[in-house]
Design a protein around this motif. Sequence first.
Motif, PDB file in Angstrom:
ATOM      1  N   LYS A 189       0.695  -1.187   0.020  1.00 30.46           N
ATOM      2  CA  LYS A 189       0.026   0.003  -0.134  1.00 30.46           C
ATOM      3  C   LYS A 189       0.749   1.402   0.136  1.00 30.46           C
ATOM      4  N   THR A 236      -5.219   1.041   7.802  1.00 29.91           N
ATOM      5  CA  THR A 236      -5.628   1.878   6.754  1.00 29.91           C
ATOM      6  C   THR A 236      -5.113   3.272   7.567  1.00 29.91           C
ATOM      7  N   ALA A 289      -3.453   3.315   1.723  1.00 29.92           N
ATOM      8  CA  ALA A 289      -4.332   2.704   0.546  1.00 29.92           C
ATOM      9  C   ALA A 289      -3.480   2.520  -0.670  1.00 29.92           C
ATOM     10  N   GLN A 290      -4.339   1.618  -1.554  1.00 29.16           N
ATOM     11  CA  GLN A 290      -3.516   0.959  -2.626  1.00 29.16           C
ATOM     12  C   GLN A 290      -3.213   2.141  -3.459  1.00 29.16           C
ATOM     13  N   GLN A 313      -8.505   4.924  -4.030  1.00 31.88           N
ATOM     14  CA  GLN A 313      -9.024   4.166  -2.826  1.00 31.88           C
ATOM     15  C   GLN A 313      -8.890   5.173  -1.556  1.00 31.88           C
ATOM     16  N   ARG A 367     -12.019   7.334  -1.861  1.00 28.86           N
ATOM     17  CA  ARG A 367     -13.164   6.555  -1.309  1.00 28.86           C
ATOM     18  C   ARG A 367     -13.379   6.541   0.157  1.00 28.86           C
TER      19      ARG A 367
END
Length: 98
Positions: free
Chosen positions: A4, A43, A62-63, A67, A70
Amino acid sequence: MSEKNEFLVNIQINWPSDLPEDTIARLSTEERQMAAELARAGTLVRMWRVPGRRENWGLWRAQDATQMHRILSELPVWPYMNVTVHALAQHPVDPVYT
């Protein structure tokens, strides 16, 4: 699972003056619960308060930026947030990598 990316996120909360106190209390409770879930998932990595303000800085994972957006936009207080996101890259002298 792929590695990530890390993001430094600044969040300022701007409650409208006409928002009822019980709504603020409910949203704040929901926000804390979701933050705890995001922390357990890896996260939300770290969070710092800015003294004297409704503002914080956090280290998030996050990726990708999509993402990250989101995740932030799903936070209960999203409609009242002013957010700045900085994508982070590895630095060659970072003690973690040397």
